[in-house]
Motif scaffolding. Structure first.
Motif, PDB file in Angstrom:
ATOM      1  N   ILE A 187       5.962 -21.110 -13.335  1.00 31.42           N
ATOM      2  CA  ILE A 187       6.091 -21.818 -14.613  1.00 31.42           C
ATOM      3  C   ILE A 187       6.739 -23.180 -14.402  1.00 31.42           C
ATOM      4  O   ILE A 187       6.306 -24.192 -14.964  1.00 31.42           O
ATOM      5  CB  ILE A 187       6.898 -20.960 -15.607  1.00 31.42           C
ATOM      6  N   ILE A 188       7.788 -23.222 -13.563  1.00 32.31           N
ATOM      7  CA  ILE A 188       8.479 -24.487 -13.300  1.00 32.31           C
ATOM      8  C   ILE A 188       7.571 -25.447 -12.542  1.00 32.31           C
ATOM      9  O   ILE A 188       7.473 -26.640 -12.859  1.00 32.31           O
ATOM     10  CB  ILE A 188       9.774 -24.228 -12.520  1.00 32.31           C
ATOM     11  N   LYS A 189       6.869 -24.938 -11.513  1.00 36.65           N
ATOM     12  CA  LYS A 189       6.014 -25.789 -10.687  1.00 36.65           C
ATOM     13  C   LYS A 189       4.864 -26.389 -11.484  1.00 36.65           C
ATOM     14  O   LYS A 189       4.639 -27.612 -11.471  1.00 36.65           O
ATOM     15  CB  LYS A 189       5.440 -24.976  -9.520  1.00 36.65           C
ATOM     16  N   VAL A 190       4.106 -25.517 -12.153  1.00 30.78           N
ATOM     17  CA  VAL A 190       2.869 -25.962 -12.796  1.00 30.78           C
ATOM     18  C   VAL A 190       3.132 -26.605 -14.144  1.00 30.78           C
ATOM     19  O   VAL A 190       2.650 -27.703 -14.441  1.00 30.78           O
ATOM     20  CB  VAL A 190       1.887 -24.778 -12.946  1.00 30.78           C
ATOM     21  N   TYR A 191       3.907 -25.908 -14.969  1.00 31.27           N
ATOM     22  CA  TYR A 191       4.070 -26.326 -16.352  1.00 31.27           C
ATOM     23  C   TYR A 191       4.997 -27.533 -16.472  1.00 31.27           C
ATOM     24  O   TYR A 191       4.744 -28.453 -17.252  1.00 31.27           O
ATOM     25  CB  TYR A 191       4.617 -25.161 -17.173  1.00 31.27           C
ATOM     26  N   CYS A 192       6.079 -27.520 -15.699  1.00 36.18           N
ATOM     27  CA  CYS A 192       7.100 -28.559 -15.853  1.00 36.18           C
ATOM     28  C   CYS A 192       6.929 -29.683 -14.823  1.00 36.18           C
ATOM     29  O   CYS A 192       6.542 -30.788 -15.163  1.00 36.18           O
ATOM     30  CB  CYS A 192       8.483 -27.939 -15.742  1.00 36.18           C
ATOM     31  N   LEU A 193       7.189 -29.393 -13.544  1.00 39.92           N
ATOM     32  CA  LEU A 193       7.183 -30.435 -12.523  1.00 39.92           C
ATOM     33  C   LEU A 193       5.795 -31.035 -12.322  1.00 39.92           C
ATOM     34  O   LEU A 193       5.624 -32.260 -12.328  1.00 39.92           O
ATOM     35  CB  LEU A 193       7.710 -29.863 -11.201  1.00 39.92           C
ATOM     36  N   GLY A 194       4.796 -30.168 -12.127  1.00 40.06           N
ATOM     37  CA  GLY A 194       3.446 -30.670 -11.893  1.00 40.06           C
ATOM     38  C   GLY A 194       2.909 -31.465 -13.064  1.00 40.06           C
ATOM     39  O   GLY A 194       2.323 -32.542 -12.885  1.00 40.06           O
ATOM     40  N   GLY A 195       3.106 -30.946 -14.280  1.00 45.55           N
ATOM     41  CA  GLY A 195       2.642 -31.660 -15.469  1.00 45.55           C
ATOM     42  C   GLY A 195       3.354 -32.988 -15.656  1.00 45.55           C
ATOM     43  O   GLY A 195       2.727 -33.998 -16.008  1.00 45.55           O
ATOM     44  N   TRP A 196       4.655 -32.995 -15.416  1.00 40.67           N
ATOM     45  CA  TRP A 196       5.431 -34.233 -15.574  1.00 40.67           C
ATOM     46  C   TRP A 196       5.019 -35.282 -14.536  1.00 40.67           C
ATOM     47  O   TRP A 196       4.847 -36.460 -14.869  1.00 40.67           O
ATOM     48  CB  TRP A 196       6.914 -33.916 -15.437  1.00 40.67           C
TER      49      TRP A 196
ATOM     50  N   LEU B 157       2.141 -28.273  -5.972  1.00 44.84           N
ATOM     51  CA  LEU B 157       2.845 -27.539  -7.023  1.00 44.84           C
ATOM     52  C   LEU B 157       1.867 -26.728  -7.865  1.00 44.84           C
ATOM     53  O   LEU B 157       2.149 -25.576  -8.230  1.00 44.84           O
ATOM     54  CB  LEU B 157       3.611 -28.513  -7.922  1.00 44.84           C
ATOM     55  N   ASN B 158       0.716 -27.310  -8.167  1.00 45.41           N
ATOM     56  CA  ASN B 158      -0.256 -26.634  -9.013  1.00 45.41           C
ATOM     57  C   ASN B 158      -0.850 -25.414  -8.333  1.00 45.41           C
ATOM     58  O   ASN B 158      -0.857 -24.314  -8.895  1.00 45.41           O
ATOM     59  CB  ASN B 158      -1.365 -27.623  -9.394  1.00 45.41           C
ATOM     60  N   PHE B 159      -1.323 -25.593  -7.117  1.00 46.55           N
ATOM     61  CA  PHE B 159      -2.007 -24.498  -6.446  1.00 46.55           C
ATOM     62  C   PHE B 159      -1.029 -23.438  -5.951  1.00 46.55           C
ATOM     63  O   PHE B 159      -1.264 -22.240  -6.108  1.00 46.55           O
ATOM     64  CB  PHE B 159      -2.853 -25.035  -5.301  1.00 46.55           C
ATOM     65  N   SER B 160       0.071 -23.859  -5.346  1.00 49.45           N
ATOM     66  CA  SER B 160       1.051 -22.865  -4.905  1.00 49.45           C
ATOM     67  C   SER B 160       1.699 -22.187  -6.100  1.00 49.45           C
ATOM     68  O   SER B 160       2.056 -21.005  -6.038  1.00 49.45           O
ATOM     69  CB  SER B 160       2.121 -23.522  -4.021  1.00 49.45           C
ATOM     70  N   GLY B 161       1.831 -22.930  -7.217  1.00 48.67           N
ATOM     71  CA  GLY B 161       2.362 -22.329  -8.430  1.00 48.67           C
ATOM     72  C   GLY B 161       1.452 -21.250  -8.966  1.00 48.67           C
ATOM     73  O   GLY B 161       1.907 -20.182  -9.402  1.00 48.67           O
ATOM     74  N   TYR B 162       0.135 -21.509  -8.948  1.00 46.62           N
ATOM     75  CA  TYR B 162      -0.811 -20.470  -9.368  1.00 46.62           C
ATOM     76  C   TYR B 162      -0.703 -19.251  -8.459  1.00 46.62           C
ATOM     77  O   TYR B 162      -0.691 -18.101  -8.928  1.00 46.62           O
ATOM     78  CB  TYR B 162      -2.247 -21.001  -9.344  1.00 46.62           C
ATOM     79  N   THR B 163      -0.631 -19.493  -7.136  1.00 45.04           N
ATOM     80  CA  THR B 163      -0.511 -18.380  -6.193  1.00 45.04           C
ATOM     81  C   THR B 163       0.757 -17.579  -6.452  1.00 45.04           C
ATOM     82  O   THR B 163       0.746 -16.345  -6.407  1.00 45.04           O
ATOM     83  CB  THR B 163      -0.519 -18.911  -4.748  1.00 45.04           C
TER      84      THR B 163
END
Length: 466
Positions: free
Chosen positions: A199-208, A242-248
């Motif tokens: 959630i932190i990787k994809v939603y917050c850091l990656g999106g920002w 962040l996006n891909f590892s976050g999904y994993t």
């Protein structure tokens, strides 16, 4: 339906309760998983579920023929591989190759007019195709017996990994499906940490990062300075990781909560000392699949140095083509192939890992920059956009930078990152000492912080389109 949406979270909580209410009946749990997986695929399009069902049935029948045919097992395997590749090529590459095929038919005066229509790519087709290939090959090699049909159907459609991987091997994953003993939740604290990290990787850091740096800079690179353009390149490299590892992380955590283990897919890839190390750490399940089912069957490194380099280039070319039907993805794959070939040539004439042995930091820095600049071809929709970006890097020296603070932040993060690689394990240990009743409070607090600081909108999973 996004796996990061509130709707999915609420539905999963309900599903989780029902699923473990039948923990003494693993076959019924499998049925719940199968129905849920097809419902998720159908949420994108009912045609996608139909295609998956037909493909599953055909592949399963072929696996039976491989198993029962003593003299023609290899022929049935080849037929199964042709079916798998043809299915993938039809839906994923038809539009890309239609013009070239039509031109070839015209050259030979063949009176066939290929249809003009856009083919919608079924969700997860690349991943369940790779799953099925591993299954057929394992059956041919007698590594596994022919699975029960419903177990095989679940293997191809298992919802945590169908959208964007990781790629499961039949001999490793099917035994987890066909269990007769009651399942258990696996490593709940690690699962919790993985989901929160996602959630932190994809939603917050990656999106920002995407909204603050990537989109503005890539939208019109000719207006930015060299420093700004470097920020854009570095930022996209960080975002896609962040996006891909976050999904994993997310689907691995979900699978653990359901009693399944998925293969490790990332291992700090940006700490790699060369491109070989990078591909041993990035999208590991894909790298190993390409190694075992493409590179080694081509001959691997068994047929001399020159043939080895050709095999490397072919494998990386196919890796690029797998990622997307576009010349930009092919160039991206070839760039990695050329980089590995150059590394192999350097090892042959100057000694293996000569740079990393003398200065690991310089080796890591060189690898990081090579990977970052190849991401340009991955991000840009066409070759001209990537060339424009590279051209701007050489011409915009005198423009005043707008993102110099971002440049400094990325540099500091790059230097600090090696010291933070064990934070997830440390967080898991610390969390295991917390009272279980406090876990919901911690989750709600983290979610509130993420929603507060994250940009508006639901982030997409980049690899879901592959």
């Amino acid at each position: 339906m996004s796996y990061l949406s509130i709707e999915f979270g609420l539905l999963f909580i309900v599903f989780f309760a029902i699923y473990w209410a039948f923990n003494l009946l693993p076959k019924f749990q499998n049925a719940l998983l199968l129905v849920s997986s097809y419902l998720i695929v159908s949420s994108y399009s009912w045609q996608f579920a139909l295609i998956l069902g037909v493909y599953t049935s055909v592949t399963y029948l072929i696996s039976i023929m491989i198993s029962v045919s003593k003299d023609h097992a290899k022929s049935w395997l080849i037929f199964g591989l042709i079916i798998s590749i043809s299915n993938l090529a039809l839906f994923k590459y038809f539009d890309f190759f239609r013009q070239e095929l039509q031109a070839l038919l015209n050259v030979f005066h063949i009176p066939i007019l290929l249809p003009l229509f856009s083919v919608l790519i079924p969700i997860g087709i690349s991943f369940y195709t790779f799953h099925s290939v591993s299954y057929l090959v394992s059956v041919k090699r007698k590594e596994i017996e022919v699975a029960k049909f419903w177990d095989f159907a679940l293997f191809l459609s298992f919802f945590p990994s169908i959208v964007a991987g990781p790629i499961n091997r039949a001999k490793d994953f099917l035994p987890q499906i066909s269990v007769c003993e009651p399942r258990q939740i696996l490593e709940p604290y690690r699962a919790f940490i993985l989901i929160m990290m996602s959630i932190i990787k994809v939603y917050c850091l990656g999106g920002w990062i995407n909204d603050a740096w990537v989109n503005p800079i890539f939208a019109n690179p000719l207006e930015f300075s060299v420093i700004d353009l470097l920020v854009g390149v570095y930022a996209y490299a960080i975002q896609i990781y962040l996006n891909f590892s976050g999904y994993t992380d997310l689907v691995t955590g979900i699978a653990l909560l359901l009693g399944f283990r998925l293969p490790i897919n990332f291992n700090q890839p940006y700490l790699s000392l060369n491109l070989r190390h990078f591909w041993a750490r990035w999208h590991i399940s894909l790298s190993q699949w390409i190694r075992d089912y493409i590179y080694i069957p081509l001959g691997g490194n068994r047929k001399g140095f020159t043939r080895t380099q050709i095999n490397v280039l072919l494998a990386m070319f196919l890796s690029g083509l797998w990622h997307g039907a576009g010349i930009n993805f092919i160039i991206w794959g070839i760039c990695h192939g050329i980089g590995i070939v150059a590394l192999n040539i350097g090892d042959r004439f100057f000694g293996r890992d000569v740079i990393s042995q003398r200065s690991p930091f310089i080796a890591r820095l060189l690898t990081w920059h090579y990977v970052c600049f190849t991401w340009l071809f991955f991000y840009c929709e066409n070759l001209s956009d990537a060339l424009d970006y590279l051209m701007a890097l050489t011409h915009n020296v005198m423009i005043k930078p707008q993102y110099w603070q971002a440049f400094l932040i990325i540099m500091v993060a790059y230097l600090v990152y090696p010291m933070c690689k064990n934070l997830p394990n440390l967080a898991t240990v610390l969390l295991s000492k917390v009272n279980k009743l406090c876990l919901p409070v911690i989750m709600i607090l983290i979610l509130w912080c993420v929603i507060y600081f994250a940009p508006s909108g639901m982030p997409d999973f980049i690899y879901a389109s592959f």
